[in-house]
Design a protein around this motif. Sequence first.
Motif, PDB file in Angstrom:
ATOM      1  N   ARG A 285       0.836  -1.210   0.000  1.00 57.08           N
ATOM      2  CA  ARG A 285       0.000   0.000   0.000  1.00 57.08           C
ATOM      3  C   ARG A 285       0.870   1.260   0.000  1.00 57.08           C
ATOM      4  O   ARG A 285       0.574   2.229  -0.708  1.00 57.08           O
ATOM      5  N   LYS A 286       1.939   1.261   0.777  1.00 54.95           N
ATOM      6  CA  LYS A 286       2.775   2.454   0.903  1.00 54.95           C
ATOM      7  C   LYS A 286       3.683   2.652  -0.308  1.00 54.95           C
ATOM      8  O   LYS A 286       3.778   3.761  -0.851  1.00 54.95           O
ATOM      9  N   ARG A 287       4.357   1.588  -0.740  1.00 56.49           N
ATOM     10  CA  ARG A 287       5.386   1.726  -1.779  1.00 56.49           C
ATOM     11  C   ARG A 287       4.836   1.656  -3.209  1.00 56.49           C
ATOM     12  O   ARG A 287       5.317   2.351  -4.097  1.00 56.49           O
ATOM     13  N   ARG A 290       1.263   4.000  -3.152  1.00 55.60           N
ATOM     14  CA  ARG A 290       1.577   5.350  -2.674  1.00 55.60           C
ATOM     15  C   ARG A 290       0.434   5.919  -1.835  1.00 55.60           C
ATOM     16  O   ARG A 290       0.047   7.075  -1.966  1.00 55.60           O
ATOM     17  N   LYS A 291      -0.102   5.067  -0.973  1.00 58.19           N
ATOM     18  CA  LYS A 291      -1.212   5.464  -0.108  1.00 58.19           C
ATOM     19  C   LYS A 291      -0.754   5.504   1.346  1.00 58.19           C
ATOM     20  O   LYS A 291       0.206   4.851   1.741  1.00 58.19           O
ATOM     21  N   LYS A 292      -1.509   6.240   2.133  1.00 57.79           N
ATOM     22  CA  LYS A 292      -1.194   6.396   3.555  1.00 57.79           C
ATOM     23  C   LYS A 292      -1.491   5.109   4.318  1.00 57.79           C
ATOM     24  O   LYS A 292      -2.473   4.423   4.040  1.00 57.79           O
TER      25      LYS A 292
END
Length: 303
Positions: A285-287, A290-292
Motif C-alpha cells: 500500500r505504501k510503496r 503510494r497510499k497512507k
Amino acid sequence: MFIMLNFEKEQKTIEIGTTRIGGQPGENPVVMVATVFYANHAALLDEKKGEFDKKLVEQELNEYSEIIEETGMQGIVDVVGGYSDALLKECEYVADVVDYPFLVDGLNDASRIPAMEGLKEIGLLDRAILNSIDNATSEESLNKLKEIGVKHAVLLTFGNRYIFPQQKLDFLKNELIAKAQRANIENIMIDTAVLDLPSIAINVETTRLVKSELGLPVGFAPANAIYGWDFVKKYGDSARCGGIASLMAYCVNAGSDFVLFGPVKFAKCIIPAMSLISGINSYYRKRILRKKISERTPLKHIF
C-alpha cells in the motif's frame, strides 16, 4: 471490482478505544481476536458462577498482549459466557488486565443483554462489543440495546437461508444493517459466519463482496472449524500449529479486517505469521499504491 490489495469502494474504519478496524488492506493492522473462557479453557472453573483461575488468565492475556505489541498488530478479546452474571464478571476482569476492546459473546440475548447493561453500570460500555445481532435478534432485544446505549456490535450473517456469498450479502443489506440502525448502534463489524472447514472459501468471497459493495469492516471466525480438524492431529503439534496458521493466513489475505483465531493460548503460534502478511500488505500500500498507512503497523516492527 476487486484489484489486488485494494478495493475501489471507499472503506469505513471504526475506532473503539485505540483500536482501528477496517480500511483498505494494509492501511491498518489486522485485528487478532483471542478467545477466553471457552468450553475447554483450563482457566474456567465454574461456567455458571463465573469462577476462573485469575492467575492463568492474566498470564495468557499478558503473553497475548506482548505478542500484539511486539508485532505491531491489534487486539480484541472475545469473552465467552453462557450466563449473564458470569459473563459480566469475566468481561470486567479482562477489561482490568488489558486495554483492548472486548466482545461480549454470550450464547443468546438472555446472557448478552444483561451483561451489556451491567457493563454500562460499571463504565465499560465504550469498550464492549455485542456479539452479536443476528437472525434471531428480536425487536424487543433491539429496543433494549437502544435503551442501554450499546455503541458497538457484530452483525452475524448466519441462517439456513443465508449459505452462499450473495445470500449473506443480501441478508446483511436487507435485514441486519436495518436491525443495527433500529438499535442505534454506532459501529458495526460484519462476521460472515463460518459453517465448516471446507466451506471457508464462501467466507472469503463474502468478505470480498462486503468490502467491495459496502466498504464495512468485516472478518470471520475459522477457529471452531480448524480446531476440530482431526486429520492433522496425527502429525503432531507442530503440524497442527502450521495448519491453523495457514488457514488464518488465508483469512487475513482475503482482506479480512479482523480474525477470531480461537483460544488465547495459540497467540504465539498464529499472530507472528499474521503480522508478516499484514506487514507485506502495508508495504504494498505504501510503496506501490503510494497510499497512507497507519502509524501502527507490523511494517515498523517485524522487518
